[in-house]
Design a protein around this motif. Structure first.
Motif, mmCIF file in Angstrom:
data_model
loop_
_atom_site.group_PDB
_atom_site.id
_atom_site.type_symbol
_atom_site.label_atom_id
_atom_site.label_comp_id
_atom_site.label_asym_id
_atom_site.label_seq_id
_atom_site.Cartn_x
_atom_site.Cartn_y
_atom_site.Cartn_z
ATOM 1 N N GLN A 1 -7.249 5.352 3.498
ATOM 2 C CA GLN A 1 -8.194 5.284 4.638
ATOM 3 C C GLN A 1 -7.118 5.183 5.925
ATOM 4 N N ILE A 2 -6.032 4.427 6.002
ATOM 5 C CA ILE A 2 -5.339 4.165 7.183
ATOM 6 C C ILE A 2 -4.669 5.790 7.620
ATOM 7 N N GLY B 1 -7.245 -2.530 -10.578
ATOM 8 C CA GLY B 1 -7.998 -2.742 -9.352
ATOM 9 C C GLY B 1 -7.609 -3.109 -8.069
ATOM 10 N N ASN B 2 -6.510 -3.910 -8.165
ATOM 11 C CA ASN B 2 -5.628 -4.140 -6.751
ATOM 12 C C ASN B 2 -4.872 -3.039 -6.522
ATOM 13 N N SER B 3 -4.469 -2.095 -7.546
ATOM 14 C CA SER B 3 -3.698 -0.861 -7.328
ATOM 15 C C SER B 3 -4.536 0.172 -6.704
ATOM 16 N N ARG B 4 -5.756 0.364 -7.178
ATOM 17 C CA ARG B 4 -6.816 1.030 -6.579
ATOM 18 C C ARG B 4 -7.116 0.687 -5.260
ATOM 19 N N TRP B 5 -7.435 -0.525 -4.697
ATOM 20 C CA TRP B 5 -7.507 -0.937 -3.621
ATOM 21 C C TRP B 5 -6.527 -0.507 -2.614
ATOM 22 N N HIS B 6 -5.121 -0.742 -3.077
ATOM 23 C CA HIS B 6 -4.101 -0.191 -2.136
ATOM 24 C C HIS B 6 -4.065 0.994 -1.923
ATOM 25 N N LEU B 7 -4.279 2.103 -3.084
ATOM 26 C CA LEU B 7 -4.435 3.326 -2.883
ATOM 27 C C LEU B 7 -5.346 3.751 -1.783
ATOM 28 N N ASN B 8 -6.485 3.104 -1.883
ATOM 29 C CA ASN B 8 -7.637 3.426 -0.970
ATOM 30 C C ASN B 8 -7.434 2.824 0.288
ATOM 31 N N SER C 1 0.971 -1.194 0.149
ATOM 32 C CA SER C 1 -0.112 -0.149 -0.062
ATOM 33 C C SER C 1 0.930 1.109 -0.003
ATOM 34 N N LYS C 2 2.020 1.172 0.762
ATOM 35 C CA LYS C 2 2.762 2.264 0.865
ATOM 36 C C LYS C 2 3.405 2.554 -0.675
ATOM 37 N N GLU C 3 3.916 1.514 -1.378
ATOM 38 C CA GLU C 3 4.555 1.630 -2.459
ATOM 39 C C GLU C 3 3.548 2.034 -3.521
ATOM 40 N N VAL C 4 2.121 1.550 -3.413
ATOM 41 C CA VAL C 4 1.261 2.118 -4.401
ATOM 42 C C VAL C 4 0.923 3.609 -4.162
ATOM 43 N N PHE C 5 0.689 3.985 -3.047
ATOM 44 C CA PHE C 5 0.487 5.274 -2.539
ATOM 45 C C PHE C 5 1.729 6.071 -3.010
ATOM 46 N N TRP C 6 2.902 5.925 -2.830
ATOM 47 C CA TRP C 6 4.144 6.795 -3.215
ATOM 48 C C TRP C 6 4.174 6.911 -4.543
ATOM 49 N N LEU C 7 3.892 5.816 -5.654
ATOM 50 C CA LEU C 7 3.931 6.073 -6.945
ATOM 51 C C LEU C 7 2.910 6.568 -7.363
ATOM 52 N N PHE C 8 1.880 6.684 -6.890
ATOM 53 C CA PHE C 8 0.435 7.288 -7.333
ATOM 54 C C PHE C 8 0.443 8.888 -6.853
ATOM 55 N N ALA C 9 0.553 9.109 -5.615
ATOM 56 C CA ALA C 9 0.558 10.493 -5.050
ATOM 57 C C ALA C 9 1.706 11.382 -5.140
ATOM 58 N N VAL C 10 3.119 10.540 -5.018
ATOM 59 C CA VAL C 10 4.434 11.539 -5.303
ATOM 60 C C VAL C 10 5.094 11.246 -6.640
ATOM 61 N N GLU C 11 4.961 10.106 -7.141
ATOM 62 C CA GLU C 11 5.868 9.992 -8.442
ATOM 63 C C GLU C 11 4.677 10.400 -9.760
#
Length: 182
Positions: A164-165, A153-160, A127-137
Motif C-alpha cells: 500500500q505504501i 496474519g501479521n506477516s500478511r498485514w506487513h506485506l499488504n 514491513s520492509k523486512e517482510v516485503f524483502w523476504l517475500f518479494a525478493v528472497e
C-alpha cells in the motif's frame, strides 16, 4: 573435484578438509547473497557468512535429503544471521549496497532499480523486512512468521502495508509515468 552432493556431505562429515573446502566454495555464494541483504559493510557480511557456514557444518549431520541442500544451507545461514541480530538487539539494515547489485544492461534500468530501492527503504522496518523476504528472497508467510517470531496474519498485514505504501509513493507525480520508457 567432488560433484555428487551426497558424497561431498559424507566426506565432510568424515572430517575431510578438502571436501569441506569444496563444500564451502560451492555453497558460500548462496549464503553470501543472503548476508549481503542484511549487512551494511563487507566485514559484517563476511562475519555473518562465516558464522552461518559454521552453523551449517555443525548441523550437517542433521540434513535429511528431503529438499535441496542449497536451500537448507541458505535457511541455516539466514537463521544464523537473524540470531546474530537478536543477540545484539538490533534489526538488520536490509541495505542494498553497490557491490551487491548485478550488472545492468542499460543505465536507465539501473536508475529505475535505484528509485525502487529508495522507495523500499522508506518503508517501516518490519514491513520492509517482510516485503524483502517475500518479494525478493521468495519466502512464504509461514516461513517469514517463523523467522521473525510472529503470526502468518501479521506477516500478511506487513506485506499488504508495504504494498500500500509503495503504491501510494508510486502514484506521486515523479512516478506517474515511466520516465524511462523512451
Amino acid at each position: 573435484m567432488i560433484t555428487d552432493e551426497r558424497t561431498l556431505v559424507e566426506r565432510c562429515l568424515a572430517g575431510d578438509r578438502r571436501a569441506q573446502e569444496v563444500f564451502y566454495r560451492r555453497f558460500a555464494p548462496a549464503g553470501l547473497a543472503i548476508c549481503r541483504r542484511y549487512a551494511s559493510d563487507r566485514d559484517e557480511v563476511m562475519a555473518l557468512l562465516n558464522g552461518g557456514m559454521m552453523k551449517v557444518f555443525s548441523k550437517l549431520d542433521q540434513f535429511r535429503w528431503e529438499g535441496s541442500l542449497e536451500g537448507w544451507v541458505k535457511r541455516l545461514v539466514f537463521n544464523a544471521a537473524i540470531d546474530q541480530f537478536r543477540k545484539h538487539k538490533k534489526r538488520p539494515t536490509m541495505e542494498i549496497v553497490d557491490w551487491d547489485r548485478p550488472t545492468d544492461d542499460t543505465a536507465t534500468h539501473s536508475l529505475y532499480a535505484e528509485d525502487l530501492c529508495k522507495l523500499i527503504d522508506l518503508l517501516p522496518e518490519t514491513s520492509k523486512e517482510v516485503f524483502w523476504l517475500f518479494a525478493v528472497e521468495g519466502y512464504n508467510h509461514a516461513e517469514i512468521a517463523g523467522r521473525l517470531n510472529f503470526s502468518e496474519g501479521n506477516s500478511r498485514w506487513h506485506l499488504n502495508k508495504a504494498r500500500q505504501i509503495l503504491r501510494e509513493k508510486l502514484q506521486t507525480n515523479p512516478f506517474k509515468s515511466n520516465r524511462y520508457a523512451g
